[in-house]
Design an enzyme around this catalytic site. Structure first.
Site, PDB file in Angstrom:
ATOM      1  N   GLY A 267       0.777  -1.230   0.000  1.00 25.75           N
ATOM      2  CA  GLY A 267       0.000   0.000   0.000  1.00 25.75           C
ATOM      3  C   GLY A 267       0.810   1.282   0.000  1.00 25.75           C
ATOM      4  O   GLY A 267       0.335   2.306   0.494  1.00 25.75           O
TER       5      GLY A 267
ATOM      6  N   ASN B 239       1.460   3.228  -2.451  1.00 22.94           N
ATOM      7  CA  ASN B 239       0.722   4.237  -3.222  1.00 22.94           C
ATOM      8  C   ASN B 239      -0.487   4.741  -2.441  1.00 22.94           C
ATOM      9  O   ASN B 239      -0.805   5.935  -2.477  1.00 22.94           O
ATOM     10  CB  ASN B 239       0.285   3.658  -4.563  1.00 22.94           C
ATOM     11  CG  ASN B 239       1.373   3.763  -5.617  1.00 22.94           C
ATOM     12  OD1 ASN B 239       1.693   4.847  -6.076  1.00 22.94           O
ATOM     13  ND2 ASN B 239       1.960   2.650  -5.959  1.00 22.94           N
TER      14      ASN B 239
ATOM     15  N   MET C 246      -4.341  -6.236  -7.054  1.00 31.12           N
ATOM     16  CA  MET C 246      -3.839  -7.229  -7.998  1.00 31.12           C
ATOM     17  C   MET C 246      -4.906  -8.190  -8.512  1.00 31.12           C
ATOM     18  O   MET C 246      -4.603  -9.302  -8.923  1.00 31.12           O
ATOM     19  CB  MET C 246      -2.692  -8.020  -7.348  1.00 31.12           C
ATOM     20  CG  MET C 246      -1.543  -7.138  -6.885  1.00 31.12           C
ATOM     21  SD  MET C 246      -0.956  -5.973  -8.144  1.00 31.12           S
ATOM     22  CE  MET C 246       0.111  -7.038  -9.084  1.00 31.12           C
TER      23      MET C 246
ATOM     24  N   HIS D 159      -0.283   2.253 -13.124  1.00 28.80           N
ATOM     25  CA  HIS D 159       0.339   1.095 -13.770  1.00 28.80           C
ATOM     26  C   HIS D 159       1.822   1.401 -13.963  1.00 28.80           C
ATOM     27  O   HIS D 159       2.169   2.498 -14.435  1.00 28.80           O
ATOM     28  CB  HIS D 159      -0.340   0.829 -15.118  1.00 28.80           C
ATOM     29  CG  HIS D 159       0.216  -0.350 -15.839  1.00 28.80           C
ATOM     30  ND1 HIS D 159      -0.066  -1.642 -15.474  1.00 28.80           N
ATOM     31  CD2 HIS D 159       1.057  -0.438 -16.910  1.00 28.80           C
ATOM     32  CE1 HIS D 159       0.551  -2.473 -16.291  1.00 28.80           C
ATOM     33  NE2 HIS D 159       1.251  -1.770 -17.175  1.00 28.80           N
TER      34      HIS D 159
ATOM     35  N   ASP E 126      -5.791  -2.031 -18.330  1.00 31.25           N
ATOM     36  CA  ASP E 126      -4.691  -1.065 -18.531  1.00 31.25           C
ATOM     37  C   ASP E 126      -4.857  -0.271 -19.825  1.00 31.25           C
ATOM     38  O   ASP E 126      -3.879   0.000 -20.538  1.00 31.25           O
ATOM     39  CB  ASP E 126      -3.338  -1.813 -18.557  1.00 31.25           C
ATOM     40  CG  ASP E 126      -3.076  -2.543 -17.258  1.00 31.25           C
ATOM     41  OD1 ASP E 126      -2.380  -3.588 -17.307  1.00 31.25           O
ATOM     42  OD2 ASP E 126      -3.579  -2.091 -16.218  1.00 31.25           O
TER      43      ASP E 126
HETATM   44  C1  GRF Z   1       3.476  -0.793  -7.618  1.00 28.59           C
HETATM   45  O1  GRF Z   1       4.587  -1.061  -8.415  1.00 28.59           O
HETATM   46  C2  GRF Z   1       2.341  -0.330  -8.506  1.00 28.59           C
HETATM   47  O2  GRF Z   1       2.793   0.207  -9.727  1.00 28.59           O
HETATM   48  C3  GRF Z   1       1.593  -1.579  -8.781  1.00 28.59           C
HETATM   49  O3  GRF Z   1       1.635  -2.276  -7.539  1.00 28.59           O
HETATM   50  C4  GRF Z   1       2.948  -2.071  -6.983  1.00 28.59           C
HETATM   51  C5  GRF Z   1       2.893  -2.043  -5.477  1.00 28.59           C
HETATM   52  O4  GRF Z   1       2.189  -0.904  -5.112  1.00 28.59           O
HETATM   53  N1  GRF Z   1       0.258  -1.283  -9.208  1.00 28.59           N
HETATM   54  P1  GRF Z   1       1.919  -0.534  -3.548  1.00 28.59           P
HETATM   55  O5  GRF Z   1       3.254  -0.372  -2.873  1.00 28.59           O
HETATM   56  O6  GRF Z   1       1.139  -1.682  -2.936  1.00 28.59           O
HETATM   57  O7  GRF Z   1       1.155   0.750  -3.630  1.00 28.59           O
END
Ligand code: GRF
Length: 201
Positions: free
Chosen positions: A15, A17, A95, A114, A150
């Site tokens: 998490g 992001n 995911m 992405h 995507d």
């Molecule tokens: C990141 O590389 C993002 O681009 C992809 O998931 C990965 C992990 O993201 N969508 P996070 O650290 O869980 O936000």
């Protein structure tokens, strides 16, 4: 009653992001959005702990009991989003592939980040593919989510250089730093109705 847009964030893992998005909203009183929920398909997702530590409501809908029945999983997945009255949904390291039916419930108000310069390298293993192709530039994209994976309208991109001895992990780490800059910047603009492409370099 707040006039801020209610933002739900879907995560599957650490998490990072989500943390960038939540902190950008919590640290700016003038931000047009507020985090209303962090939702995961994985009860062990580190993002859930980080969200709770920030006072953000969390929920889990484990996809595993539903097997290959994506629709049945999504019937449960949508419930916490409706209960949280989410105005906008941000996929952030989520995911699971979502069906067209689920996406259509949020079309025009669902974003994703992405780790490639779309339209290049849709799908998985983007960093290894960029290295295999000998690309000199790579990066990340925030786009609106549409039924095709995507594939939705691009809202922002950030570029990084590819260095001669890069491994996929080196490249992923360099891109992730830019993800944490790009996603919050795009979300704030998006919530203000600014949909022209933001390019960060
Ligand atoms: C990141 O590389 C993002 O681009 C992809 O998931 C990965 C992990 O993201 N969508 P996070 O650290 O869980 O936000």
């Amino acid at each position: 009653m707040s006039d801020k847009k209610r933002v739900a964030i879907l995560v599957s893992g650490g998490g990072s992001n989500m943390v960038s998005l939540v902190d950008s909203m919590l640290n700016d009183a003038d931000h047009p959005g507020q985090p209303c929920l962090v939702l995961s398909n994985n009860a062990d997702a580190g993002g859930l702990t980080k969200a709770a530590a920030r006072g953000v409501a969390t929920a889990v809908v484990d996809h595993r009991p539903f097997g290959k029945d994506r629709e049945a999983f999504e019937v449960e997945l949508v419930k916490p989003l409706l209960e949280a009255r989410a105005d906008v949904v941000c996929l952030a390291g989520f995911m699971r592939v979502l069906t067209a039916g689920f996406v259509r419930q949020f079309e025009g108000r669902m974003l994703n980040i992405h780790p490639s310069l779309l339209p290049k390298y849709k799908g998985l293993h983007t960093h290894a593919r960029a290295l295999e192709a000998g690309d000199e530039r790579h990066g990340c994209t925030v786009h609106e989510v549409t039924p095709l994976l995507d594939d939705g309208p691009i809202l922002g991109q950030a570029e990084v250089p590819v260095l001669p001895d890069d491994t996929p992990d080196d490249l992923a780490a360099r891109v992730l730093v830019q993800e944490h800059r790009l996603y919050p910047a795009v979300l704030a603009r998006y919530l203000r109705g600014e949909h022209d492409i933001l390019r960060l370099n």
